[in-house]
Design an enzyme around this catalytic site. Structure first.
Site, PDB file in Angstrom:
ATOM      1  N   CYS A  69       0.045   2.076  -6.144  1.00 11.33           N
ATOM      2  CA  CYS A  69      -0.362   2.986  -6.613  1.00 11.33           C
ATOM      3  C   CYS A  69      -0.066   4.335  -6.652  1.00 11.33           C
ATOM      4  CB  CYS A  69      -1.824   3.147  -5.895  1.00 11.33           C
ATOM      5  SG  CYS A  69      -3.143   1.860  -6.120  1.00 11.33           S
TER       6      CYS A  69
ATOM      7  N   HIS B 257       1.144  -0.625  -0.501  1.00  8.98           N
ATOM      8  CA  HIS B 257       0.686   0.252   0.459  1.00  8.98           C
ATOM      9  C   HIS B 257       1.082   1.198   0.003  1.00  8.98           C
ATOM     10  CE1 HIS B 257      -3.061  -2.519   0.658  1.00  8.98           C
ATOM     11  NE2 HIS B 257      -2.953  -2.963   1.788  1.00  8.98           N
TER      12      HIS B 257
END
Length: 261
Positions: free
Chosen positions: A235, A169
């Site tokens: 991301c 993440h």
């Protein structure tokens, strides 16, 4: 957040990108022809519509052709995607032979990666395993453990032949996560992966790119390779608060340059 689709390591068909978590992305890729969706745990459609152009699209506005190769990255260098049919970047350091897998029946417990260390961005994190659900969705580390990374356990073990995939993440609703600074890596940086069999693998970054999730370079990331490689994915781009998703993915490519044990 990281977002990707699962890969079956013995095939090189095309894959798709899907799903994302609120505030954090998960990316893993599946077979090109059987591309399972990816979901970081959010309850939503596997593919999120991009409501606004990403930074990348603004950078490439009016461009007739993307770069023919993945860029090296570096300080103050904008990350852009390579052409979709571009190969993985060439190794930045002398390549060493892959670690052969143990094939004896005595090896009842298969080795696995335990920890990843990236000195440049101060990452020293445990590595867990992620896999595909019954619905074809690849899991990611739980948001309750923002420092945990996820190795897709059906990709090669880091150090063995082929591209091993580890995701993490970029942030959670509570703050920064393990791969928050992944975009700062550049060609020549070192990544260390420690395995349960006592072996230590050192990978050297060969390139880094930022790509839109709708144009994820499946073949480049998950295609077969002639040596041992590593892919780190998280991301990037613009965060869509309502969809709890980012528009892009950051992909780091690295090649095995040293091994011990």
């Amino acid at each position: 957040m990281t977002e990707q689709k699962p890969l079956l390591t013995r095939a090189t068909p095309a894959l798709l990108i899907a799903g994302s978590l609120g505030g954090v992305g998960a990316i893993m890729v599946g077979l090109l022809s059987l591309a399972p969706a990816v979901d970081d745990g959010s309850v939503r459609a596997p593919v999120v519509a991009q409501e606004q152009p990403s930074t990348l699209e603004f950078q490439n506005a009016g461009a007739f052709e993307l770069p023919p190769s993945v860029g090296p990255g570096g300080k103050n260098v904008p990350l852009t995607p390579a052409r979709l049919d571009a190969p993985p970047p060439l190794a930045a350091a002398p390549v060493v032979a892959p670690i052969p897998p143990v094939k004896t029946q005595a090896a009842k417990v298969k080795a696995k990666p335990l920890r990843i260390r990236i000195p440049k961005i101060k990452v020293n994190a445990p590595v867990g395993a992620v896999t595909v659900s019954k619905t074809g969705v690849l899991g990611t580390p739980p948001l309750s453990k923002p420092n945990l990374t996820g190795w897709y356990r059906h990709s090669p073990l880091p150090g063995e032949l082929g591209p091993s995939v580890i995701n993490g993440h970029v942030n959670t609703r509570k703050g920064a996560a393990v791969f928050k600074r992944l975009s700062e890596l550049a060609k020549g940086d070192k990544i260390y992966v420690y395995r349960s069999d006592g072996k230590v693998t050192r990978f050297t970054v060969s390139g880094i790119e930022q790509v839109g999730k709708k144009t994820f370079p499946t073949a480049r990331v998950y295609g077969n390779t002639a040596n041992s490689q590593l892919r780190l994915i998280t991301c990037g781009g613009i965060y869509n608060k309502s969809a709890h998703s980012y528009t892009d993915n950051i992909i780091v490519y690295a090649t095995l340059s040293k091994k011990k044990g």
